[in-house]
Design a protein around this motif. Sequence first.
Motif, short mmCIF file in Angstrom:
data_model
loop_
_atom_site.label_atom_id
_atom_site.label_comp_id
_atom_site.label_asym_id
_atom_site.label_seq_id
_atom_site.Cartn_x
_atom_site.Cartn_y
_atom_site.Cartn_z
N GLN A 170 1.91 -4.67 7.97
CA GLN A 170 2.38 -4.38 6.47
C GLN A 170 3.73 -4.81 6.30
N THR B 152 -8.48 -4.13 -4.50
CA THR B 152 -7.95 -3.25 -3.80
C THR B 152 -8.24 -3.49 -2.20
N SER B 153 -7.33 -3.33 -1.47
CA SER B 153 -7.11 -3.87 -0.06
C SER B 153 -8.19 -2.92 0.81
N ARG C 231 -8.17 -1.54 3.87
CA ARG C 231 -7.50 -0.14 4.13
C ARG C 231 -7.86 1.14 3.14
N SER C 232 -7.43 0.74 1.80
CA SER C 232 -7.67 1.82 0.73
C SER C 232 -9.00 1.98 0.59
N LEU D 6 -5.51 10.27 5.99
CA LEU D 6 -4.26 9.76 5.42
C LEU D 6 -3.20 10.01 6.72
N ALA E 41 1.25 4.56 6.20
CA ALA E 41 1.33 4.21 4.66
C ALA E 41 2.08 5.28 3.82
N THR F 150 2.18 4.77 0.32
CA THR F 150 1.54 4.59 -0.60
C THR F 150 0.38 4.03 -0.71
N HIS F 151 -0.77 4.10 -1.44
CA HIS F 151 -1.98 3.45 -1.51
C HIS F 151 -2.06 2.91 -3.12
N LYS F 152 -2.39 1.74 -3.40
CA LYS F 152 -2.60 1.21 -4.70
C LYS F 152 -4.02 0.77 -4.89
#
Length: 537
Positions: free
Chosen positions: A105, A291-292, A294-295, A314, A319, A321-323
Amino acid sequence: GWIFWRVMACGRRSGDSKRQVILFILCVCVCQSGAETLRYSLPEEMERDSFVANIAKDLGVPLSQLAARKARVVSEGNEQLFRLNQNTGVLTAKESLDREEICPQSDTCTLVFKIFFENPLQLIRGEVEVRDVNDNSPVFPEKEMVLKILETASPGSRFPLESAQDKDVGINGLQNYSLGPNPHFSLAAGTGKDGVKYVELVLQRQLDREEQRELNLLLTATDGGSPPRSGTAQVRIVVVDANDNIPAFEREVYEVRLAENSPLEQLAVRVVAADPDEGSNGEVRYAFTQTSERSRQLFQLNPTTGEIRVAGNLDFEEAKTHKMVVKATDGGGLSAHCKVQVEVLDVNDNAPEIALTSLTASIPEDAPPRTVVALFSVRDRDSGDNGRTECSIDEDLPFSLTPTFDNYYELRTNAALDRERTAEYNITITAMDWGTKRLSSRESIFVKIADVNDNPPEFTQEIYTMSVTENNSPMLRIGGMKATDADAGKNARVNYALVRQEGKEQPEVSVNSENGDVYILRPLDYEKVRAFEVTVR
């Protein structure tokens, strides 16, 4: 008749020229190089044992010194990625390096290593930048995307598409999109505030369901490598009858804060989109889009209620943040989008890690104060006070800890040592973080104190009195003396000898040099000598 005589024993002090004391002084120091950090670069996917640099040449160190000073390379983290050849001074990569695996990342991938020398201890920092090569093609999450578009949609309407993902970075990463020729749609691509490229279909000519119910378009994503790589996906457009209300979310952006130790199934947020239409046209279903992967693994979206719950572990250190983007679609195929941003809060879930770099297992008892015994580092993967550490040892030991740099500490002596009092120390190093619930770890170090000849022999008596009858047999044992030495090994081995006095006759006795037994050399005559004394060293 009886003859009475005395043997006088004396131990000379350390200043006597007849007794020499050799002091072995071991000085160990850690020298921090004043030079700048060594910096190198290496393309990813090179073969194992690929050349990185000639360390000996760059540092100006003769090859003979590498082995003599036990030069070695240590990478940060648990995996050792590099190897230093002490015979050639060449630094090589132990295995083929995959930038996308090592730095998944990050736009840049820098590996930190340190070169350690001994005698004296020396630490040199180095960095290797793993350069990206174009070894990954853009990939769409799905090979086919289905869009349901109302036939009354106006020209200029935009429809977001799933973005392609490219593990490469920079110019080798995703650069542009293209759309196969068709009479209805064009393509609009751009970059969001978060730096992620997005793509949308733009309606150019109004649709007519009665004329054509479906359209199949070819979407191509291309990177900027040389030669470029590309990936494709089919976009299937389903033209639907009129549905005059689009679902509307309560908010455009949902912001959530979750602790990294949040349990599975914990509710993160509930997104809600309303549609005033009746029947199936007013029934809204939810799904992730743009959305990735991983998310999607960490969060689960209920397609009916819009509830987003924790589905994985988590990790703030992985990471922060997650979007996510949530798509709400009604029964008529109309859709709307909202963004969900999850901020992961750090929890003190990592204990400090102690890594021993160098250890002197044995030091002489006459070592001066501030002699370096060990060099070690402390690392805590948490952040803030949770990642701030301090180190300590027992206060009743003749040792102290000295911080150096980059979370490294030196274990030094801080007082005189005495092997005869304490021959070995078990030193426990405790590293503790500053979190609310403080975590700690311990490392034990065993240090032996080597003997130095700092104690003279001592006789059990100052005067030994022995007797013998006259006309004795030659070489008759008449007694013995004993001296002890508090030192160890050869420093404690005692030898005995008569002290010859100038101007006097040779004594009538001899002393066994190993055990101190006293012997009369020849027969004695009481009428000639009744007593005499000798000195033994």
